[in-house]
Design a protein around this motif. Structure first.
Motif, short mmCIF file in Angstrom:
data_model
loop_
_atom_site.label_atom_id
_atom_site.label_comp_id
_atom_site.label_asym_id
_atom_site.label_seq_id
_atom_site.Cartn_x
_atom_site.Cartn_y
_atom_site.Cartn_z
N ILE A 8 0.89 -1.75 -0.03
CA ILE A 8 -0.27 0.15 0.18
C ILE A 8 0.75 1.11 -0.27
O ILE A 8 -0.03 2.53 -0.86
N PHE A 9 1.98 1.37 1.06
CA PHE A 9 2.28 2.61 0.84
C PHE A 9 3.66 2.62 -0.43
O PHE A 9 3.26 3.98 -0.67
N PHE A 10 4.46 1.62 -1.51
CA PHE A 10 4.36 1.95 -2.16
C PHE A 10 2.97 2.10 -3.41
O PHE A 10 2.85 1.13 -4.05
N THR A 11 2.84 2.99 -3.72
CA THR A 11 1.57 3.41 -4.11
C THR A 11 1.80 4.82 -5.17
O THR A 11 2.44 5.57 -4.80
N LEU A 12 1.62 5.03 -6.77
CA LEU A 12 1.57 6.00 -7.60
C LEU A 12 -0.13 6.13 -7.81
O LEU A 12 -0.78 5.40 -8.54
N ILE A 13 -0.16 7.14 -8.98
CA ILE A 13 -1.28 6.69 -9.97
C ILE A 13 -1.09 7.27 -10.97
O ILE A 13 -0.28 8.44 -11.22
N THR A 166 -2.70 5.75 -1.52
CA THR A 166 -4.26 5.34 -1.37
C THR A 166 -3.17 3.78 -3.24
O THR A 166 -2.91 4.67 -4.06
N ASN A 167 -3.60 3.59 -2.91
CA ASN A 167 -2.92 2.28 -3.83
C ASN A 167 -4.62 1.77 -4.27
O ASN A 167 -6.22 2.35 -4.28
N TYR A 168 -4.19 1.12 -5.96
CA TYR A 168 -5.73 1.20 -7.07
C TYR A 168 -6.81 0.48 -6.31
O TYR A 168 -7.92 1.57 -6.87
N SER A 169 -7.05 -0.27 -5.28
CA SER A 169 -8.40 -1.06 -5.19
C SER A 169 -9.08 0.53 -3.53
O SER A 169 -10.18 0.03 -2.99
N GLY A 170 -7.61 1.45 -3.24
CA GLY A 170 -8.91 2.27 -2.46
C GLY A 170 -8.30 1.99 -1.44
O GLY A 170 -8.57 3.34 -0.23
N GLU A 171 -7.69 1.57 -0.76
CA GLU A 171 -6.49 0.85 0.39
C GLU A 171 -5.53 2.35 0.63
O GLU A 171 -4.97 2.47 0.12
N LYS A 172 -5.53 2.95 1.98
CA LYS A 172 -5.11 4.15 2.55
C LYS A 172 -4.41 3.76 3.50
O LYS A 172 -4.74 3.74 4.40
N VAL A 173 -2.77 4.70 3.66
CA VAL A 173 -2.04 4.79 4.32
C VAL A 173 -1.80 5.90 4.82
O VAL A 173 -1.49 6.99 3.62
N ARG A 174 -2.20 6.32 6.07
CA ARG A 174 -1.78 8.22 6.08
C ARG A 174 -0.56 8.29 6.87
O ARG A 174 -0.62 7.14 8.38
N VAL A 175 0.06 8.65 6.56
CA VAL A 175 1.64 8.83 8.42
C VAL A 175 1.91 10.63 8.32
O VAL A 175 1.79 11.57 7.13
#
Length: 202
Positions: A8-13, A166-175
Motif C-alpha cells: 500500500i505504501f509504495f503507490t502512485l497514480i 492510496t492504492n488502486y483498490s482504495g486502501e489508504k495509509v496516512r503518515v
C-alpha cells in the motif's frame, strides 16, 4: 512477514491535471517547489495509520539524493530503507529475510532528485491551497494502477504536515509527521543496506 502495508505504501497514480488557486490562496505550486528544493535532509517522528485503523510510530529520515529511512518502534520493530534505485524492508525478527523492491515503483521516487520541478515533470494530478493548508496530489502517468500520493502542507509558513497514500483498490495509509527538523546532519550509514543488515545480524 506481512508486507501488505508496504505494498500500500509504495503507490502512485496516473492522469494529471492542475487546479487553479482561489483568490484567498496563500501559496502557489512554485512556492511548494521552492520549499522542497530548500530541503536537503529531514529528521522527524511519524505516526502511520492504515485503512484498518492499525497505528504504528517511529522515526523518519530523509537525505538528498535518494535516501529515506523509516525506523518503526516496537512492537512493529521493522525498518524500511531507500538508497538510490532500491528499497529494503527489514523485519527484525530473527527468522525473517530482508525484502527488496525498486525505488521507481514507490511514490518516494518523486522527491528523490535534487530539484522537484513538479510542473515540468507531469506528476501533478491536482493542487489547491488556502490560508491554512496546501493539498498536492502527485501521480505517475506511466503507472496508472499503483495508486496516488497526497501531500498536505501547512501554508504559513510552508511545512510538510502529512501524506496519504492510496492504492488502486482504495486502501489508504496516512503518515503524520511531528517534531520536524530540516537540513540537519544525517549519517549516510543509516541508509546503508549492508551496514543495517549486518547490525541486525541478518
Amino acid at each position: 512477514m506481512n508486507i501488505k502495508p508496504y505494498i500500500i505504501f509504495f503507490t502512485l497514480i496516473s492522469c494529471f491535471t492542475l487546479k487553479g488557486n482561489s483568490e484567498e490562496a496563500s501559496a502557489t505550486i512554485s512556492d511548494v517547489e521552492s520549499y522542497l528544493s530548500s530541503i536537503k535532509s529531514i529528521k522527524a517522528e511519524f505516526i502511520q495509520i492504515s485503512s484498518d485503523g492499525h497505528v504504528e510510530t517511529g522515526e523518519f529520515l530523509f537525505k538528498k539524493p535518494r535516501k529515506v529511512r523509516f525506523a518503526y518502534n516496537p512492537p512493529s520493530d521493522h525498518l524500511v530503507l531507500v538508497n538510490g534505485p532500491s528499497v529494503l524492508i527489514i523485519d527484525k525478527e530473527p527468522s525473517s529475510v530482508p525484502q527488496r523492491y525498486l525505488t521507481s515503483n514507490t511514490p518516494l521516487s518523486l522527491f528523490m532528485g535534487e530539484e522537484p520541478f513538479l510542473r515540468e515533470s507531469g506528476i501533478v494530478k491536482s493542487f489547491s491551497s488556502d490560508p491554512s493548508s496546501i493539498n498536492l496530489i502527485l501521480s505517475n502517468p506511466e503507472k496508472p494502477r499503483l495508486g496516488d500520493l497526497h501531500l498536505i502542507f501547512d501554508s504559513d509558513p510552508i511545512a510538510i504536515r502529512e501524506w496519504i497514500l492510496t492504492n488502486y483498490s482504495g486502501e489508504k495509509v496516512r503518515v503524520i509527521f511531528d517534531k520536524i527538523d530540516l537540513n540537519v546532519n544525517v549519517d549516510n550509514d543509516l541508509f546503508s543496506f549492508s551496514r543495517q543488515i549486518s547490525k541486525l545480524g541478518k
